[in-house]
Design an enzyme around this catalytic site. Structure first.
Site, short mmCIF file in Angstrom:
data_model
loop_
_atom_site.label_atom_id
_atom_site.label_comp_id
_atom_site.label_asym_id
_atom_site.label_seq_id
_atom_site.Cartn_x
_atom_site.Cartn_y
_atom_site.Cartn_z
N LYS A 163 8.34 -9.74 -3.32
CA LYS A 163 7.88 -9.02 -4.51
C LYS A 163 7.44 -7.62 -4.07
O LYS A 163 6.41 -7.44 -3.45
CB LYS A 163 6.68 -9.72 -5.17
N CYS A 200 -2.58 3.15 5.21
CA CYS A 200 -3.68 2.32 5.71
C CYS A 200 -4.13 2.86 7.05
O CYS A 200 -5.18 2.52 7.55
CB CYS A 200 -3.26 0.87 5.84
P1 NAD Z 1 -2.93 -3.51 -4.20
O1 NAD Z 1 -3.83 -4.51 -3.57
O2 NAD Z 1 -3.35 -2.90 -5.48
O3 NAD Z 1 -1.48 -4.16 -4.49
C1 NAD Z 1 -0.76 -4.80 -3.49
C2 NAD Z 1 0.12 -5.87 -4.12
O4 NAD Z 1 -0.71 -6.86 -4.72
C3 NAD Z 1 1.04 -5.34 -5.21
O5 NAD Z 1 2.30 -5.94 -5.03
C4 NAD Z 1 0.37 -5.78 -6.51
O6 NAD Z 1 1.31 -6.11 -7.50
C5 NAD Z 1 -0.42 -7.00 -6.11
N1 NAD Z 1 -1.71 -7.10 -6.80
C6 NAD Z 1 -2.60 -6.10 -7.03
N2 NAD Z 1 -3.70 -6.56 -7.65
C7 NAD Z 1 -3.52 -7.90 -7.81
C8 NAD Z 1 -4.31 -8.94 -8.38
N3 NAD Z 1 -5.51 -8.70 -8.89
N4 NAD Z 1 -3.80 -10.19 -8.37
C9 NAD Z 1 -2.60 -10.44 -7.84
N5 NAD Z 1 -1.82 -9.49 -7.28
C10 NAD Z 1 -2.26 -8.23 -7.26
O7 NAD Z 1 -2.62 -2.39 -3.09
P2 NAD Z 1 -1.81 -1.02 -3.31
O8 NAD Z 1 -2.66 -0.10 -4.11
O9 NAD Z 1 -0.43 -1.30 -3.73
O10 NAD Z 1 -1.72 -0.50 -1.80
C11 NAD Z 1 -2.70 0.30 -1.21
C12 NAD Z 1 -3.65 -0.54 -0.38
O11 NAD Z 1 -2.93 -1.22 0.63
C13 NAD Z 1 -4.69 0.29 0.35
O12 NAD Z 1 -5.92 -0.38 0.28
C14 NAD Z 1 -4.18 0.31 1.78
O13 NAD Z 1 -5.18 0.51 2.76
C15 NAD Z 1 -3.56 -1.03 1.89
N6 NAD Z 1 -2.58 -1.12 2.96
C16 NAD Z 1 -2.92 -1.79 4.09
C17 NAD Z 1 -2.05 -1.86 5.16
C18 NAD Z 1 -2.44 -2.58 6.42
O14 NAD Z 1 -1.63 -2.65 7.33
N7 NAD Z 1 -3.65 -3.11 6.52
C19 NAD Z 1 -0.79 -1.24 5.05
C20 NAD Z 1 -0.45 -0.58 3.87
C21 NAD Z 1 -1.37 -0.53 2.82
#
Ligand code: NAD
Length: 484
Positions: free
Chosen positions: A175, A283
């Protein structure tokens, strides 16, 4: 202009989602809609998982080297499509085109690492564990795995997992982020051309309903998640409740220490990209900059000057170093953090509010922003902003910086600029984050090392890629045997 509607890829075919709920995909530099994405549902997920379940027995029996050959073909095909994938990525995510190229390169490197399966998936054995009794360990694929991806690395992040799952004999459901589905759509067109057996690799577009259907599906063995910490925690807990394997990577608040002996001139380019690359939406972005000891004033002046020299604009322009943030909502969120920094008394020495790029009046731009004299308790020093906003916290000693690092609510990465080996050792030894850069900015581990933080930045034990990923996608089977 007609708006393209994204489709799912299930059982080797492009199919429409069964939903009637759709979201908007924008070009963030122009601030205009470029595609429409279905917010799929459990029915879509069930179809994809069923295809993956059906494909598993035959794929599992395909010899590992034969499975790897699909990846070799895929790598060649991606090299052919390299520029096009990078272009689509920049158009929907906003990052500078050269960064997109770097991301696609990192994606391909995971395929390259995964093709080492015939070494990485082997077990071990020992004769005579008791007299006349031998024991051996096999690594076996488990079935269907799923990945739930974030928006900031639309090409690379799913490929921290996907090639390893496939090459070890599992089948897969991806997804992508609903904010940036076009990049994986282009990538799956290449997958389709390469021609994997039907159902081995599937993609379902959507948002929370798709995530929840994945988490609840009893035929999914494990989930690889990357995103913000609250979602990462939720995924981890749900997978615990439903008995799935899980690796769940969360958010970050990365700190960069600059020691008095640092070679600032040599380090400046990597400092600038660490804080402003991808408009601070990595990140591994730097968030807090901590000059240590004397010389901080001169260093801050140089850092501000180098920031001002950076070109901001449409990521497709080769001369641009920083593009917009991903969406209007995120632009507003980042601007709200800047207001908060001002309200809490930090010194705004470079103001990215009211920033505009000529010819792009509706783009989601936030200008490079620098706060000085930030204190550790301020909101901008504690929460993940995920934008081009730098908080400078001046420290007297390296111990002060390490204390700062270890009291943030995250532990993803940290970095030190110095020529002093003792200082490097201190940082490596005492700082909590799982990834440490030395004179290199917040550097990303390559595919053959694990990617992931600690604490609230990572839930689970096996991180992204690296050697250990072969363990995540296999279960061990131990045989103890004797013959009469
Ligand atoms: P997000 O958590 O909003 O979304 C990530 C995924 O989860 C998406 O596919 C989204 O559809 C799903 N999602 C979001 N909220 C949800 C919920 N309440 N219930 C179920 N599914 C849900 O993250 P984002 O804004 O897409 O990405 C940015 C974040 O990702 C930042 O916090 C960044 O630091 C982090 N990140 C971390 C790494 C790492 O290696 N640790 C790498 C890349 C990004």
């Amino acid at each position: 202009m007609s708006i393209r509607v994204m489709q799912n890829y299930i059982n080797g075919d492009w199919v429409d989602s069964t939903t009637d709920v759709f979201g908007t995909v924008s070009n963030p530099a122009l601030g205009e809609q470029i595609a429409s994405v279905p917010y799929g549902n459990a029915q879509d997920v069930n179809m994809a998982v069923q295809a993956a379940v059906d494909a598993f027995p035959e794929w599992r029996e395909t010899p590992p080297l034969a499975r790897a050959r699909y990846l070799f073909r895929l790598k060649d095909a991606f090299e052919e499509e390299f520029e096009e994938i990078a272009r689509v990525l920049t158009i929907e995510q906003g990052k500078a085109i050269d960064e997109s190229r770097g991301e696609v390169r990192r994606m391909i490197e995971n395929i390259e690492h995964a093709t080492g399966v015939t070494t990485m998936m082997t077990g071990y054995c020992l004769e005579d564990i008791a007299q006349g009794v031998d024991s051996s360990l096999y690594r076996q694929p488990m079935g269907v795995f799923a990945c739930i991806a974030p928006y900031n690395f639309p090409a690379m992040v799913p490929w921290w997992f996907l090639p390893y799952a496939l090459v070890t004999g599992n089948t897969f459901v991806l997804k992508p982020s609903e904010q940036v589905p076009m990049t994986q759509n282009r990538i799956f067109e290449v997958i389709d051309d390469v021609g994997f057996p039907e159902g081995v690799v599937n993609m379902v577009n959507g948002s929370r309903d798709v995530v929840n259907a994945i988490l609840e599906h009893e035929d999914i063995e494990g989930v690889s998640f990357v995103g913000s910490t609250p979602t990462a925690k939720y995924i981890y807990e749900r997978c615990g409740a439903t008995g799935k394997r899980v690796q769940s990577l969360g958010g970050a608040k990365n700190i960069v220490a600059v020691m008095p002996d640092a070679d600032v001139q040599a380090g400046m380019p990597s400092l600038i990209t660490s804080f402003f690359g991808c408009a601070g939406q990595r990140c591994l972005s730097g968030s807090i900059l901590s000059p240590v000891g004397e010389g901080a004033d001169a260093f801050v002046d140089k850092f501000v000057a180098a920031t001002k020299a950076m070109k901001v604009g449409d990521g497709l322009d080769e001369s641009v170093a920083m593009g917009p943030v991903v969406s209007k909502a995120h632009q507003e969120r980042v601007l709200a953090y800047i207001e908060k920094g001002v309200a809490e008394g930090a010194d705004l020495i470079l103001d990215g509010r009211n920033f505009s790029v000529a010819g792009y009046p509706d783009g989601f731009f936030v200008g490079p922003t620098i706060f000085d004299n930030v204190t550790p308790d301020m909101t901008i020093a504690r929460e993940e902003i995920f934008g081009p906003v730098v908080s400078i916290i001046r420290s007297e000693t390296l111990d002060d910086v390490i204390q700062l690092v270890n009291t943030r609510n995250f532990a993803n990465a940290a970095c030190i600029y110095t020529q002093n080996a003792k200082a490097v050792r201190e940082m490596r030894y005492k700082a909590a984050p799982g990834m440490i850069g030395v004179n290199i900015g917040i550097a990303a581990p390559m595919s053959f090392f694990p990617f992931g933080g600690s604490g609230n930045s990572m839930f689970g034990d096996i991180k992204g890629h690296g050697r250990e990923i072969f363990q995540f996608f296999t279960d061990t089977k131990v045989v103890i045997e004797r013959y009469f």
